[in-house]
Design a protein around this motif. Structure first.
Motif, PDB file in Angstrom:
ATOM      1  N   THR A   1       0.831  -1.202   0.000  1.00 34.50           N
ATOM      2  CA  THR A   1       0.000   0.000   0.000  1.00 34.50           C
ATOM      3  C   THR A   1       0.864   1.250   0.000  1.00 34.50           C
ATOM      4  O   THR A   1       0.583   2.215  -0.734  1.00 34.50           O
ATOM      5  CB  THR A   1      -0.931   0.002   1.229  1.00 34.50           C
TER       6      THR A   1
ATOM      7  N   GLN B   1       2.017   1.864  -3.516  1.00 34.08           N
ATOM      8  CA  GLN B   1       1.019   2.410  -4.440  1.00 34.08           C
ATOM      9  C   GLN B   1       0.718   3.872  -4.144  1.00 34.08           C
ATOM     10  O   GLN B   1       0.355   4.635  -5.035  1.00 34.08           O
ATOM     11  CB  GLN B   1      -0.273   1.584  -4.419  1.00 34.08           C
TER      12      GLN B   1
ATOM     13  N   GLN C   1      -1.827  -1.917  -9.937  1.00 34.44           N
ATOM     14  CA  GLN C   1      -1.500  -2.219  -8.534  1.00 34.44           C
ATOM     15  C   GLN C   1      -0.880  -3.604  -8.406  1.00 34.44           C
ATOM     16  O   GLN C   1       0.078  -3.801  -7.652  1.00 34.44           O
ATOM     17  CB  GLN C   1      -2.760  -2.101  -7.669  1.00 34.44           C
TER      18      GLN C   1
ATOM     19  N   LEU D   1       2.768  -3.748  -9.154  1.00 30.46           N
ATOM     20  CA  LEU D   1       3.697  -3.193  -8.161  1.00 30.46           C
ATOM     21  C   LEU D   1       4.317  -4.272  -7.274  1.00 30.46           C
ATOM     22  O   LEU D   1       5.209  -3.974  -6.478  1.00 30.46           O
ATOM     23  CB  LEU D   1       2.974  -2.168  -7.272  1.00 30.46           C
TER      24      LEU D   1
END
Length: 200
Positions: free
Chosen positions: A126, A129, A166, A169
């Motif tokens: 998280t 991102q 996402q 990543l």
């Protein structure tokens, strides 16, 4: 004690404080630690000496790597803090623990584990991102342990709660050496420069 500056690749490993039910999990932890040690790298981890945590730390140390453990006071007894770390930092909170582990690392890798491992993986992902860091994040899917989770994440993308960008990543793999080498290759140069400039 080895100098941190002599170990240009520092990787944070998240994994279980239990060994798990399958021997492949222990083998994966040992293989990761051996690779780090053989590269004369640095392991940053949760500071425990049990389960996969203890195995990856011991394998790193035995193979010639440097081990940095970070553990909160409340877990010192519960997780049996590893006295063989080159550095063992006892902090007050889990937030301090995770922040220090992130700052001391150039890349992140999750091995099999429980809810603590899941939480650490999803948090660092998280942060990536949101742009809080640009360090590579990896997931070692040893013995298919994360197959169901990866399937659910794909479901989340299909149902519109996540984007493919996402998922891009995080780098996933089943081959230890291949994944670790890919993570090292993805480290932005400034990440290592910043860490060494701060002498951490």
């Amino acid at each position: 004690m080895n100098s941190p500056a002599s170990h240009p690749f520092s990787i944070c490993v998240y994994c279980g404080s239990r060994p798990g039910a399958r021997p492949e999990f222990a083998a994966a932890a040992q293989a990761v630690g051996q690779w780090i040690g053989q590269q004369r790298g640095q392991l940053v981890y949760g500071g425990g000496r049990t389960g996969l945590m203890g195995l990856v730390a011991e394998a790193t140390r035995t193979a010639g790597g440097r081990v940095v453990g970070v553990i909160p006071k409340a877990l010192v007894d519960k997780e049996l803090a590893n006295p063989l770390c080159d550095e063992l930092h006892v902090v007050d909170t889990m937030h301090e623990r995770k922040a220090m582990m992130a700052h001391r690392s150039d890349a992140f890798l999750a091995l099999p584990g429980g809810i603590g491992t899941f939480e650490e993986l999803f948090e660092i992902w998280t942060w990536r991102q949101l742009g809080y860091h640009d360090k590579p994040v990896g997931l070692l899917n040893a013995a298919g342990y994360y197959d169901a989770m990866l399937g659910f994440l794909a479901h989340s993308v299909r149902d519109g709660f996540m984007g493919e960008w996402q998922m891009d990543l995080i780098r996933t793999g089943t081959e230890t050496t291949q994944l670790l080498e890919a993570l090292r290759a993805d480290v932005p140069k400034h990440a290592q420069d910043d860490r060494l400039a701060e002498n951490i």
